[in-house]
Each structure stands twice: as structure tokens, then as C-alpha cells.
Design a protein around this motif. Sequence first.
Motif, PDB file in Angstrom:
ATOM      1  N   TRP A 141      -9.780   0.135   1.234  1.00 46.34           N
ATOM      2  CA  TRP A 141      -8.916   1.002   0.417  1.00 46.34           C
ATOM      3  C   TRP A 141      -7.475   0.974   0.921  1.00 46.34           C
ATOM      4  N   LEU A 142      -7.293   1.080   2.230  1.00 45.20           N
ATOM      5  CA  LEU A 142      -5.939   1.074   2.786  1.00 45.20           C
ATOM      6  C   LEU A 142      -5.261  -0.269   2.547  1.00 45.20           C
ATOM      7  N   ASP A 143      -5.999  -1.363   2.737  1.00 45.44           N
ATOM      8  CA  ASP A 143      -5.422  -2.692   2.516  1.00 45.44           C
ATOM      9  C   ASP A 143      -4.988  -2.886   1.062  1.00 45.44           C
ATOM     10  N   GLY A 144      -5.631  -2.178   0.151  1.00 44.36           N
ATOM     11  CA  GLY A 144      -5.311  -2.351  -1.257  1.00 44.36           C
ATOM     12  C   GLY A 144      -4.237  -1.427  -1.782  1.00 44.36           C
ATOM     13  N   ARG A 145      -3.711  -0.536  -0.944  1.00 43.19           N
ATOM     14  CA  ARG A 145      -2.674   0.383  -1.409  1.00 43.19           C
ATOM     15  C   ARG A 145      -1.358  -0.363  -1.602  1.00 43.19           C
ATOM     16  N   ARG A 146      -0.678  -0.097  -2.705  1.00 43.36           N
ATOM     17  CA  ARG A 146       0.573  -0.775  -3.038  1.00 43.36           C
ATOM     18  C   ARG A 146       1.621   0.248  -3.450  1.00 43.36           C
ATOM     19  N   GLY A 147       2.879  -0.095  -3.194  1.00 41.60           N
ATOM     20  CA  GLY A 147       3.993   0.713  -3.667  1.00 41.60           C
ATOM     21  C   GLY A 147       4.214   1.998  -2.899  1.00 41.60           C
ATOM     22  N   LEU A 148       3.634   2.139  -1.709  1.00 46.42           N
ATOM     23  CA  LEU A 148       3.809   3.351  -0.917  1.00 46.42           C
ATOM     24  C   LEU A 148       4.905   3.154   0.122  1.00 46.42           C
ATOM     25  N   ALA A 149       5.543   4.252   0.506  1.00 43.48           N
ATOM     26  CA  ALA A 149       6.518   4.198   1.584  1.00 43.48           C
ATOM     27  C   ALA A 149       5.813   3.810   2.884  1.00 43.48           C
ATOM     28  N   GLU A 150       6.535   3.093   3.735  1.00 42.52           N
ATOM     29  CA  GLU A 150       5.928   2.617   4.977  1.00 42.52           C
ATOM     30  C   GLU A 150       5.425   3.776   5.838  1.00 42.52           C
TER      31      GLU A 150
END
Length: 491
Positions: A141-150
Motif C-alpha cells: 500500500w505504501l509503495d503504491g501511494r502517489r502524489g503525496l508530500a514527502e
Amino acid sequence: MTRARGPEGALTKRCTCTDPATGKRVGSRCPKLRRPGGGWHPTHGVWGYQLELPIRATQPRRQLRRSGFDSRDSASAELRHARALLDLADGDHDLAVQVGDLLHVCRPGSPLPDRDAVAARIRAGVPAAVPTTTGEYLTVWLDGRRGLAEKTVRGYADHIRLYLIPHLGQVPIQSLRTGHLEAMFTAIGRQQDEIRAARASADPDVRAKVKGVRPMGASSTQRLYATLRKALNDAVVRAKLIPANPALGIELPTARRPKARVWTAKAVEHWQATGKRPSPVMVWMPAQAGRFLDYTEGHDIVLYAMFLLILHRGLRRGEACGLRDHDVDLDAGYLTVVQQITTVGYKPITRHVKSDAGDRVVPLGPKTIAALRAYLDMRRRWQSVSDGTWPDSGLFFVRPDGQPWHPQTISDRFDHLVAKAGLPPVRLHDLRHCAATYLRHGGADMKEIQEVLGHSTIGLTSDTYTSVILDHERGRADAAAELIPRDDAAA
């Protein structure tokens, strides 16, 4: 005895009898498995099945083998279930291999995946083969997160690594229940209590074991819960792994925003005697803020203007570090807050301010403008002696060599100045609280303070960032008493 094997699978029946001559199990060759007339014996032996699973070109042959069924019908029913799962591929070999992966990792005795759930995943266009544990799911799930602030990704990663995987990682995602989550938060709470007790211990060796370890407060626990809730909600809505989110039934202590308190003479006396602050959020009296600015002007002129601006106009640390030259118009008497420099770990990150309300225009008064003009004169002198090596960062506040300030360096320098000035401690962020309090005392209404500080709601401004300066409120302290008539003789 075993029926002929093929792509449709085969039913088997075997027992645990051994050959008296060799001592080895005879399995399906045991004559007791059948009655004299040729029919199966109803109580001797157990039923099972085996089914060939699709493979990739580089994979060896693999089978789904399950046994221990009391009846032929129950074994046959599960075999049909397994075939129905493979049939979902509808001729797509790659998809069939994925379903085969799903079946191959099923542990003996555990139920096969629900056909409807796998079908829903296939219709949603997500892989049919899924992680079998909560830890594996959270990692994917974490690896697939996109478009989030670092910084957001870093927060998710820390929550998963430090808390969620250690407590929930081995639980199958389909078996995860509210009870698992409640047990995790109970264990975390107990651990935090132990840390607090160790920090307060009279034994220096005990305190040394938790040096630098900060216990989680209610706010941090709520953030951990928010990460878990989001991940499991995606497991329901996007991945179709579970039918409902077990985190929705969790109740945690409400995180209350700490109230600002003022460093009155009595509060300072208590702090000097005990080392304890009345609140995590402390506000200087105006005279104390003046002492800080006077001391800083004489001992750290490089950062004096930045600290003065934060005290006068309530900028956040990252906003002051990220302020650009073209954002500041001293002739017109205002500055524009657009970007900030924050940190992820220790790495500086330049990004847009975190909300629309944070993107704001802040008016400047004559004293603030005068200090900023003096700073620009000093900066021009730094640049004139730089021998052409002055970097073109475009930032307003820079080090004497023209390089950007690291936000943590600003905080460290601030703490050092406060201690050297002999003032009661406040955090650098508390200068925003000071600015809000002084604005309120000066007659500004909540809406004006909200806009200057860049808050998204006026409730946040009212509840957290304004505090009463007691010495200036005494004139109204007897207002109620003055309205109540009394008999002078009785009094």
C-alpha cells in the motif's frame, strides 16, 4: 485409491495404516478403505483432493493438495470452489497464474479465498494474487501511494515500520478484526506509560535508558490511527481485500490542543523551582519578548530581523526560511507568504504552504519595515565581499555566505539565545502564539488574527493561539462585582 488426475483435479482417500512388513504408511492402497462389495468404507480414512495449478514459463509444476475431509462431498465441494476460482481467469493465462498464486499460498486447514471477493478484485483491475498478511499489504500500500508530500510519506512509513508491522504484521489481512487493533493501541499505551515513568524516575540509570525517547501523546496516537484507517479503507474500497474497515470501531482519547499560557512572574518562579512549564505552549509577556529582541540584536544580528518578523507577524519557521525576495515589498508595506522550507528527517524540502489560507498577504508596520531594511543593507554588505561567489537563491533570509538557512539551525540558534538571555523557555513556534496574543491585546479581532496567521478556521485561532495577558486584564476583573449592589454596613 485415487481417481484419474487431470486439469479438473482429483479426489483422493487415504488413511494412516502402516504395512506390518515395512512399517511404512500404505495411504491410498489400504484395503480397509473399501468395503467387500467395492464401495468406500464410511469411517476408515479421510478424503482429500489435488489440483494442478497454472504456472509461469520459469516455474516448476505445482499442485494444490488438501486433505482431512470427513466426507467425499466436502472434499468435492472445496475442489469445485478451487476450480471456480481458476475459472475466473476466463482463458487469460497470466490471470490464471495469479489466481494459482493465491491458491498456492493457502495454508492447510485455512479456508480458500472467497470467490466473490476475488471476482470483485478482477473487475476492479487489481491483481488477483494479494499479500496474505497485514504487514505485506501495508508495505504494498505504501509503495503504491502517489502524489503525496514527502513528509506525509515519511510519516506513513514511520507508523508502518515502528508500530503497525510489529503489532499487526503477521495477522492475515482478511482475518484482521477490531480486537486486533484495540490490542495494539492498548499495548502502545502501556509502552508509552512505561517511557513516561522511566523519564520521571529518580534513578539516573533508568532515565538514561529513555534519553531522547519521546512518548506518544494523544495527538500522535490519533495520527497513527489516521494512517491505519486510511490504509484499511483503501483495502476495502480500492483493493477489495476486506468487506469492511475494522478501524472504524476504534475509540481513542481525544487529542486536545494545548492552551497557551503566559509566563507571569508566578509561573516563572514555579519553573525556576521545579523546571516544569505550566503548558507545552508558553507565551512571553511583552517585556520578556522585548528583552529577547534586545539581546538578539546585540548578540546575533544575523538572525535578528527574522526573529523580529516572526514575533511581529506570526510567520511559521518554514515560511520565514522560504520567504523570497520578490515576496517582500517594503515600499508597499506587505509581504506574501507562498512557499516554505520544511524538513523530512533532517533533509530540507521546499514546497508550497500547506493550505489555501496559508497562502496569504501580510501587512507590515513601520518598525518591522525598518528592521527588514536594515537587514537588507547588511545583506548587501555580505554580498559585496563575497568575491563573486554569492549564490542566486532568490531567498530573502540567507546566511552571510548567501546560502539558505536550514530550519533546524534556526531553532537551535533561537534556543541558544533564549537560554543566554536568561528568559523562561518558549519554542520558536511559540512566537506565533506571542504574536497572536499581542495582536489580540492591541485590539485586533479574531478574523484579522486568523488572516495574519494563515489559519484555515477561526476556531483554530480562538482555541489555541490567543491567550490573555493577565496584567492587562485586571481593569475588568471587578466588572461583575461592581454591578452587584451591596449593603456597606453588612459588608
